[in-house]
Design a protein around this motif. Sequence first.
Motif, PDB file in Angstrom:
ATOM      1  N   VAL A   1       1.066  -1.255   0.060  1.00 17.64           N
ATOM      2  CA  VAL A   1       0.420   0.224  -0.172  1.00 17.64           C
ATOM      3  C   VAL A   1       0.460   1.048   0.410  1.00 17.64           C
ATOM      4  O   VAL A   1       2.355   1.063   0.784  1.00 17.64           O
ATOM      5  CB  VAL A   1      -0.663   0.375   1.779  1.00 17.64           C
ATOM      6  CG1 VAL A   1      -2.041  -1.569   0.946  1.00 17.64           C
ATOM      7  CG2 VAL A   1       0.023   0.126   2.428  1.00 17.64           C
ATOM      8  N   PRO A   2       0.485   2.032  -0.567  1.00 17.13           N
ATOM      9  CA  PRO A   2       1.060   4.110   0.265  1.00 17.13           C
ATOM     10  C   PRO A   2       0.780   4.003   1.294  1.00 17.13           C
ATOM     11  O   PRO A   2       0.770   3.534   1.906  1.00 17.13           O
ATOM     12  CB  PRO A   2      -0.128   4.462  -0.876  1.00 17.13           C
ATOM     13  CG  PRO A   2      -0.691   4.091  -1.666  1.00 17.13           C
ATOM     14  CD  PRO A   2      -0.681   2.569  -1.222  1.00 17.13           C
ATOM     15  N   ARG A   3       2.071   5.020   1.999  1.00 12.91           N
ATOM     16  CA  ARG A   3       2.487   4.956   2.758  1.00 12.91           C
ATOM     17  C   ARG A   3       1.060   5.463   3.479  1.00 12.91           C
ATOM     18  O   ARG A   3       0.528   6.888   3.100  1.00 12.91           O
ATOM     19  CB  ARG A   3       3.411   6.055   3.435  1.00 12.91           C
ATOM     20  CG  ARG A   3       3.588   6.356   4.829  1.00 12.91           C
ATOM     21  CD  ARG A   3       5.060   7.563   4.771  1.00 12.91           C
ATOM     22  NE  ARG A   3       4.804   7.196   6.555  1.00 12.91           N
ATOM     23  CZ  ARG A   3       6.029   8.592   6.351  1.00 12.91           C
ATOM     24  NH1 ARG A   3       6.795   8.761   6.441  1.00 12.91           N
ATOM     25  NH2 ARG A   3       5.954   8.566   8.219  1.00 12.91           N
ATOM     26  N   GLU A   4       0.598   5.052   4.832  1.00 13.50           N
ATOM     27  CA  GLU A   4      -0.335   5.555   5.557  1.00 13.50           C
ATOM     28  C   GLU A   4      -0.138   5.361   6.913  1.00 13.50           C
ATOM     29  O   GLU A   4       1.117   4.409   7.455  1.00 13.50           O
ATOM     30  CB  GLU A   4      -1.969   4.599   5.328  1.00 13.50           C
ATOM     31  CG  GLU A   4      -1.589   2.659   5.276  1.00 13.50           C
ATOM     32  CD  GLU A   4      -3.497   2.503   4.970  1.00 13.50           C
ATOM     33  OE1 GLU A   4      -3.512   2.633   4.300  1.00 13.50           O
ATOM     34  OE2 GLU A   4      -2.739   0.625   4.994  1.00 13.50           O
ATOM     35  N   SER A   5      -1.023   5.927   7.631  1.00 14.37           N
ATOM     36  CA  SER A   5      -0.935   5.916   9.540  1.00 14.37           C
ATOM     37  C   SER A   5      -1.102   4.093   9.977  1.00 14.37           C
ATOM     38  O   SER A   5      -1.536   4.157   8.952  1.00 14.37           O
ATOM     39  CB  SER A   5      -1.843   6.429   9.933  1.00 14.37           C
ATOM     40  OG  SER A   5      -3.477   5.670  10.030  1.00 14.37           O
ATOM     41  N   VAL A   6      -0.693   4.242  10.610  1.00 12.71           N
ATOM     42  CA  VAL A   6      -0.114   2.557  11.342  1.00 12.71           C
ATOM     43  C   VAL A   6      -1.383   2.074  11.721  1.00 12.71           C
ATOM     44  O   VAL A   6      -2.053   0.953  11.931  1.00 12.71           O
ATOM     45  CB  VAL A   6       0.651   2.514  12.947  1.00 12.71           C
ATOM     46  CG1 VAL A   6       0.323   3.722  13.711  1.00 12.71           C
ATOM     47  CG2 VAL A   6       0.700   0.646  13.414  1.00 12.71           C
ATOM     48  N   TYR A   7      -2.681   2.871  12.450  1.00  8.01           N
ATOM     49  CA  TYR A   7      -4.258   2.719  12.299  1.00  8.01           C
ATOM     50  C   TYR A   7      -5.198   2.395  10.878  1.00  8.01           C
ATOM     51  O   TYR A   7      -5.284   1.630  10.763  1.00  8.01           O
ATOM     52  CB  TYR A   7      -4.814   3.604  13.354  1.00  8.01           C
ATOM     53  CG  TYR A   7      -4.127   3.701  14.333  1.00  8.01           C
ATOM     54  CD1 TYR A   7      -3.393   2.300  15.462  1.00  8.01           C
ATOM     55  CD2 TYR A   7      -2.598   4.691  14.999  1.00  8.01           C
ATOM     56  CE1 TYR A   7      -2.663   2.241  16.358  1.00  8.01           C
ATOM     57  CE2 TYR A   7      -2.036   4.749  16.172  1.00  8.01           C
ATOM     58  CZ  TYR A   7      -1.737   3.275  16.904  1.00  8.01           C
ATOM     59  OH  TYR A   7      -0.886   3.789  17.771  1.00  8.01           O
ATOM     60  N   ALA A   8      -4.367   2.725   9.959  1.00  9.41           N
ATOM     61  CA  ALA A   8      -5.177   2.732   8.485  1.00  9.41           C
ATOM     62  C   ALA A   8      -4.681   1.697   8.464  1.00  9.41           C
ATOM     63  O   ALA A   8      -5.542   0.737   8.185  1.00  9.41           O
ATOM     64  CB  ALA A   8      -4.482   3.965   8.048  1.00  9.41           C
ATOM     65  N   SER A   9      -3.486   1.256   8.567  1.00  8.63           N
ATOM     66  CA  SER A   9      -2.612  -0.186   7.997  1.00  8.63           C
ATOM     67  C   SER A   9      -3.534  -1.134   9.084  1.00  8.63           C
ATOM     68  O   SER A   9      -3.843  -1.891   8.255  1.00  8.63           O
ATOM     69  CB  SER A   9      -1.589  -0.612   8.171  1.00  8.63           C
ATOM     70  OG  SER A   9      -0.962   0.857   7.023  1.00  8.63           O
TER      71      SER A   9
END
Length: 333
Positions: free
Chosen positions: A75-83
């Motif tokens: 995935v593109p970079r996202e917040s840890v909680y989105a992941s």
Amino acid sequence: MADISLITSLYRADAYLEAYSRHVLDVAAELQTAGLNLEMVLVANEPSDRERALIRQLTADLDAIPAARAVVLDVPRESVYASWNRGVKTSVGRVVGFWNVDDIRTADALIEGHRMIMDGTNGCAAVYFPYRVRRQNRMLDLFTIQHYTRYPAPPFDRDAFTRKMHGASFWLMGRDLYKRVGPFDAGFHISGDFEWCARAAQVANFCPGTENAGVFVLHGGNLSDSGDPRQGVEENVIHLRRGAWDRIEPAQPDLMRDCWLTWGRQESDPPPEIQDQLWGPGADERWQTWQRDQRTRQRRKRVERLLRAGPRFVIDRVGLRPWLARLGLVKSG
């Protein structure tokens, strides 16, 4: 459907992936022996070529274990909680948890947690465990001492769980609890697990396990407990949302106001006196004073840890522990 799904959010994790992979394979093998199968969901944020190679190797190694499998999300970079949200939605385990790439988990706690949740023991919708924190301290700039601190799993108290995070990142939940509570707030970068658990504790029972869950490795680059001023800001956001004014602590005023106004606010603002306390006149001075006090406390704690760890290091280094243990002067391990 898997028995246990564990989600790992990865970003610039090259330095940790080899050790993490060894631990994952050990745990998967132990779970298989216990009759449980494991699903690892790896959410790779903008992975490097080396990360992709290490992930491919781990996936292949897990495929060789009949009761294990890996799912990789690039995935593109996202917040840890989105992941984490992405990982939970992708996973199929009856019991779900999270595994930080720089931490160590144990199979014993996973087995215990799975049993407690699936048996419905005491209405357990989630389970948290005792765990250890590993710190490294330099001794007179000559050598490094690794120091371990054990954190117990206290009895569950619904109000206490809205005020402080318990169980670090080692807790487990039943899949139905995520459906009841909803997703993690992806606006958080550091304290989203605390915010989610505070919500969950209002509608379900968390139960303390007895097995050691693993080791939280504190190395200075962690999201939490690394001195990042955003952690204090995010914890204040949690308390502001709940109206827990007594839990508010000084935080970097500009960052505090910006986070609250851009994503933290939900239905209403705190009273004017609380806003003044956090980002009004004199807030920066209060924050600077509070920081100095915190640094002083932390230095004292480091000195205390070194004073305790020094003799242990010497005893273990020269092999005296078995002899001193026979005399009842020290513990055997």
